[in-house]
Write a protein that holds these residues in place. Structure first.
Motif, PDB file in Angstrom:
ATOM      1  N   ASP A 151       1.945  -6.345   1.646  1.00 23.25           N
ATOM      2  CA  ASP A 151       2.267  -7.273   0.513  1.00 23.25           C
ATOM      3  C   ASP A 151       3.338  -5.501   0.128  1.00 23.25           C
ATOM      4  OD1 ASP A 151       4.199  -6.897  -2.087  1.00 23.25           O
ATOM      5  OD2 ASP A 151       2.350  -7.090  -2.967  1.00 23.25           O
ATOM      6  N   PHE A 152       4.531  -5.244   0.690  1.00 23.96           N
ATOM      7  CA  PHE A 152       5.597  -3.735   0.504  1.00 23.96           C
ATOM      8  C   PHE A 152       6.734  -4.028  -0.782  1.00 23.96           C
ATOM      9  CE2 PHE A 152       3.411  -3.682   4.379  1.00 23.96           C
ATOM     10  CZ  PHE A 152       3.101  -2.622   4.452  1.00 23.96           C
ATOM     11  N   SER A 153       5.841  -5.250  -1.293  1.00 25.49           N
ATOM     12  CA  SER A 153       6.834  -5.094  -2.946  1.00 25.49           C
ATOM     13  C   SER A 153       7.223  -3.931  -3.776  1.00 25.49           C
ATOM     14  CB  SER A 153       6.743  -6.532  -3.026  1.00 25.49           C
ATOM     15  OG  SER A 153       5.858  -6.280  -4.093  1.00 25.49           O
ATOM     16  N   GLU A 154       6.641  -3.161  -3.991  1.00 24.13           N
ATOM     17  CA  GLU A 154       6.787  -2.042  -4.940  1.00 24.13           C
ATOM     18  C   GLU A 154       7.066  -0.529  -3.734  1.00 24.13           C
ATOM     19  OE1 GLU A 154       5.886  -2.693  -8.158  1.00 24.13           O
ATOM     20  OE2 GLU A 154       5.517  -4.372  -7.552  1.00 24.13           O
ATOM     21  N   GLY A 155       8.094  -0.355  -4.932  1.00 22.37           N
ATOM     22  CA  GLY A 155       8.043   1.183  -4.175  1.00 22.37           C
ATOM     23  C   GLY A 155      10.116   1.431  -3.894  1.00 22.37           C
ATOM     24  N   ASN A 156      10.539   2.823  -3.739  1.00 20.34           N
ATOM     25  CA  ASN A 156      11.529   2.147  -2.736  1.00 20.34           C
ATOM     26  C   ASN A 156      11.805   2.193  -1.459  1.00 20.34           C
ATOM     27  OD1 ASN A 156      13.403   1.769  -5.283  1.00 20.34           O
ATOM     28  ND2 ASN A 156      13.097   4.159  -5.494  1.00 20.34           N
TER      29      ASN A 156
END
Length: 323
Positions: A28-33
């Motif tokens: 899950d890499f949906s958070e952060g820029n």
């Protein structure tokens, strides 16, 4: 007793399956820029001991905003790659970006995408650059990146289609700083030496007002008590051009030269009576001549799907005509 053993066996199987699927469900890499490698066309995200990166030519990140529901689509191929990696401990950009990446921590797993689509939604980010006139310019572009119907090849040789119920997987936002129009003009404009166009030149930029046959009326040699006005239109045209080098009137008369090259070309948005896009001219005497001062009221300029706002009241400048 047999029933208890069966339940325990079932729980053991479920737990074993969960352990085996941690590398799937925990991605899950949906958070952060989204970050970019300095020396490579690689965008990446890091989460503890996991990394997801896209190798994609920077030419795909254009400065043309996408329309709603119509993102740019780039197929995953041999040269456009999406890769998931897992390491033995937390990782940083040093494990990806240098020419020779850091070998510590150890990579313990890698998935390579074999098919799918990278979708890119382009959105301009605006900044008010003059609080008095509300002048607003594009100062960056945001690229919202999602992966669609992406199939990964896992280390055991099996494949997995990754994404939500619609086959979508959020990669994140990647932001690139833009160079806004300088608008470094003085307030002295010049009438073209070969026609009725009016110019204001700066370093590698020019703003051009062309009112065609309306010139004698709009710039009559008579003192005004109230400003003369006209709306921007296909007849009363405004252009803002950025060049690869310095320009002068000689670059426009009698026709536009091919050098220096035009880097960016904007056109005035047609005006709406009482609302926007107004050319306003006030005329006074100056010696034996007449000085015409031009204001642009609530004028925007456009280039493709991009726009920027000159402001509520932009002073274009003054020039003198003689009777």
């Amino acid at each position: 007793m047999k029933r208890i053993i069966s339940i325990l066996t079932l729980l053991f199987i479920i737990n074993a399956c969960d352990d085996g699927n941690v590398t799937v469900d925990a991605i899950d890499f949906s958070e952060g820029n989204v970050l970019k490698c300095g020396l490579k066309d690689v965008l990446y995200k890091v989460k503890d001991n996991q990394m997801l990166f896209i190798e994609i030519p920077s030419s795909n990140f254009t400065s043309e905003p996408t329309l709603t529901g119509a993102p740019l689509e780039v197929p995953i191929t041999g040269t456009v790659k999406v890769v998931y990696r897992k390491y033995s401990s937390n990782v940083t950009s040093d494990n990806l970006c240098p020419t020779v990446p850091d070998g510590i921590p150890n990579q313990i797993e890698q998935w390579d995408a074999t098919s799918g689509i990278i979708q890119i939604t382009v959105t301009p980010i605006y900044t008010v650059t003059n609080a008095v006139t509300n002048q607003t310019k594009i100062t960056s572009y945001k690229y919202y990146i999602t992966l669609k119907n992406t199939t990964f090849l896992k280390p055991d040789g099996s494949t997995q289609l990754y994404g939500d119920g619609n086959g979508m997987f959020v990669f994140g936002n990647y932001t690139v700083t833009a160079t806004p129009p300088a608008l470094g003009f003085d307030e002295v404009v010049d009438k073209s030496s070969c026609d009725n166009r009016i110019f204001n030149f700066g370093t590698s930029e020019a703003m051009i007002l062309d009112v065609g046959a309306n010139f004698p009326t709009l710039f009559a040699n008579e003192v005004t008590t109230t400003p003369r006005t006209a709306l921007l239109s296909d007849i009363n045209k405004l252009f803002y051009k950025q060049y690869a080098n310095t320009v002068t009137d000689a670059n426009f008369c009698p026709t536009l030269t091919t050098t220096p090259a035009i880097v960016s070309d904007w056109s005035g948005v047609d005006g709406v009576e009482g609302v926007s896009g107004t050319i306003e001219v006030s005329t006074t005497t100056l010696g034996s001549g007449f000085q015409h001062t031009i204001h642009f009221k609530k004028v925007s300029l456009k280039k493709g799907n991009n726009t920027f706002y000159l402001g509520d009241d932009y002073v274009y400048g003054s020039f003198v005509t003689n009777p």
